[in-house]
Design a protein around this motif. Sequence first.
Motif, short mmCIF file in Angstrom:
data_model
loop_
_atom_site.label_atom_id
_atom_site.label_comp_id
_atom_site.label_asym_id
_atom_site.label_seq_id
_atom_site.Cartn_x
_atom_site.Cartn_y
_atom_site.Cartn_z
N ILE A 403 89.82 54.54 60.28
CA ILE A 403 89.26 54.19 58.78
C ILE A 403 90.25 54.77 57.85
N LEU A 404 90.48 56.33 57.82
CA LEU A 404 91.44 56.72 56.90
C LEU A 404 92.90 56.10 57.08
N MET A 405 93.26 55.66 58.27
CA MET A 405 94.83 55.05 58.27
C MET A 405 94.61 53.72 57.72
N GLU A 406 93.45 53.05 57.85
CA GLU A 406 93.60 51.55 57.21
C GLU A 406 93.14 51.49 55.89
N GLN A 407 92.20 52.42 55.30
CA GLN A 407 91.57 52.12 54.23
C GLN A 407 91.99 53.21 53.02
N GLY A 408 92.69 54.29 53.32
CA GLY A 408 93.13 55.04 52.63
C GLY A 408 92.35 56.46 52.40
N LYS A 409 92.53 57.05 51.38
CA LYS A 409 91.83 58.39 51.01
C LYS A 409 90.41 58.02 51.04
N ALA A 410 89.59 59.12 51.33
CA ALA A 410 87.98 58.75 51.29
C ALA A 410 87.52 60.27 51.16
N THR A 411 86.25 60.36 50.21
CA THR A 411 85.56 61.75 50.53
C THR A 411 84.74 61.69 51.77
N LYS A 412 84.14 62.86 52.12
CA LYS A 412 83.52 62.91 53.23
C LYS A 412 82.20 62.02 53.30
N GLN A 413 81.47 61.73 52.13
CA GLN A 413 80.40 60.89 52.09
C GLN A 413 80.91 59.35 52.26
N ASP A 414 82.13 58.97 51.63
CA ASP A 414 82.58 57.87 51.68
C ASP A 414 82.96 57.52 53.00
N LEU A 415 83.67 58.31 53.75
CA LEU A 415 84.06 58.35 55.10
C LEU A 415 82.99 58.13 56.24
N ASP A 416 82.00 58.69 55.99
CA ASP A 416 80.84 58.48 56.75
C ASP A 416 80.29 57.29 56.56
N LEU A 417 80.30 56.58 55.42
CA LEU A 417 79.49 55.20 55.20
C LEU A 417 80.27 54.30 55.84
N ARG A 418 81.86 54.43 55.62
CA ARG A 418 82.68 53.39 56.09
C ARG A 418 82.71 53.40 57.51
N CYS A 419 82.46 54.59 58.32
CA CYS A 419 82.43 54.67 59.69
C CYS A 419 81.41 53.73 60.13
N GLU A 420 80.03 54.25 59.50
CA GLU A 420 78.71 53.42 59.93
C GLU A 420 79.08 51.90 59.61
N GLU A 421 79.74 51.49 58.65
CA GLU A 421 79.92 50.24 58.18
C GLU A 421 80.74 49.45 59.26
N LEU A 422 81.97 50.26 59.65
CA LEU A 422 82.68 49.78 60.81
C LEU A 422 82.06 49.33 62.15
N ILE A 423 81.12 50.30 62.44
CA ILE A 423 80.54 50.19 63.83
C ILE A 423 79.49 49.05 63.68
N LYS A 424 78.77 48.92 62.51
CA LYS A 424 77.93 47.66 62.14
C LYS A 424 78.70 46.49 62.30
N GLU A 425 79.70 46.32 61.38
CA GLU A 425 80.28 44.85 61.24
C GLU A 425 81.08 44.48 62.55
N GLU A 426 81.68 45.51 63.39
CA GLU A 426 82.80 44.96 64.64
C GLU A 426 81.94 45.06 65.94
N PHE A 427 80.77 45.99 65.93
CA PHE A 427 80.04 46.15 67.27
C PHE A 427 78.66 45.77 67.09
N ASN A 428 77.96 45.56 65.89
CA ASN A 428 76.63 45.21 65.67
C ASN A 428 75.87 46.34 66.27
N GLU A 429 76.11 47.60 65.95
CA GLU A 429 75.35 48.68 66.48
C GLU A 429 75.14 49.58 65.24
N SER A 430 73.98 50.43 65.30
CA SER A 430 73.50 51.26 64.13
C SER A 430 73.64 52.75 64.63
#
Length: 485
Positions: A403-430
């Motif tokens: 996520i940091l490599m592809e989407q750039g800088k992020a706060t811890k909260q943003d990183l947490d949200l982005r990781c969960e969104e990636l897992i949902k979008e690419e793998f349909n898992e929560s």
Amino acid sequence: MEKKNKEVIRLEKESVIPILKPKLIMTLANLIELSSDRAEFLKLCKRVEYTIRAWYLLQFEDLMQLYSLFDPVTGAQKLERQNLTPEEIDVLEQNFLTYLFQVMDKSNFKLTTDEEIDVALSGQYLLNLPISVDESKLDKGLLKRYFAEHPHENLPDFADKYIIFRRGIGIDRTTDYFVLEKVDMLIARFWAYILRLTRIEKLLSRTSSRRHKKHPKKNDEILSETDRDDLSVERIRLENMELSVKNLLSKTPIQEPTFDRIIVVYRRARTNAKDERGIYVKHFKNIPMADLEIVLPEKKNPGLTPMDWVKFLGSAIVGLVAVVSSLEMPKADLWVIFAVVSTVIGYCAKTYFTFQANLAAYQNLITQSMYDKQLDSGRGTLLHLCDDVIQQEVKEVIISFFILMEQGKATKQDLDLRCEELIKEEFNESCNFDVDDAVHKLEKLGIVSRDTLGRYYSVGLKRANEIIGTTTEELILKAKQGVST
């Protein structure tokens, strides 16, 4: 099937990433455009895993060495050879429990609470048998000493005798006629009706409410409608079925949430005036919540079902009526009376042996259910846990870095949200992504840093591989390839 009430169980999102590591890595790699970057990313994933595995090697080795002293099969002989005092053994077993709880926490296992146990056991699913624990066969000192030194919140009442860890949530669905189960349900409802008529139910409910007074908000917390960030699973049970000829005679679908993984830890009580030092660690899979009794240690022989009691009472009434009727005959023939009494005694004996056969069948059913659901025990369970810790942490680190490599800088909260969104979008898992642990590992690896605003950013792929460096595993693989060529 029509239901009286829709029963929904609200469950907190798990921190487990429910995706196989190879699938995760290849899916993320295919999202990278340049083939050279894909190769570097795959190399980085291997180096991350090798490094994290090396970090945990010594800790896991200590865990396994300690358990070898408390293995119920071979531990007693090893302890005797060590010539340790009882106090020294106490210290070692507490050290083992400390390591075990750390591994459980890293594997995202949670201790079950009284509320969860009460909700789980408030209904029946496939195992409709009255099951309880024989507490006299369980040691009450081992876990009590541990929790005295390591306090935990919301410990269940049985925590001094055994503990149940749970992780992962699933759903089990079954459709069948459930003939015997429906008969038991009808008998139970009729009995409840009799209790209401005689007002005995009120007395029992007062006793029950006093016993559970310490959990006044249990239903609000566990069974309320789901929050936006929680998971909800509907429980469909026979107990809630509307009475109708169609429902009773047709196939009925039932549904129950399951604990994906259950681990039970306990020690047996001392026998034959000899200290029992073995610690049992048992691992189960896909346990329906309503059938949680199946994992309980040292279970008593199951009691009789409502159907069995109806047969027993029916036999007693028929026998009593037959004997009284024969005695009240004007000119009762002694041989007739003897024949009737003999028949009644024979019928009672048949009923008794039928009950014994039923109890044996119920015990076999429990044993078979445990055999089907048990994954492993003892050393095998610990090895599985150790590998599971590594797999989870590797996946957390890889997703965060990607996520940091592809989407750039992020706060811890943003990183947490982005990781969960990636897992949902690419793998349909929560899942509830454990971002704290992930960024800690990334900083420890030296491939992620923070700017003056506290935002996290990653180094380039090639630089990340240089920072981690060539691992011992890579050198061994190169050496093997050199020998083979």
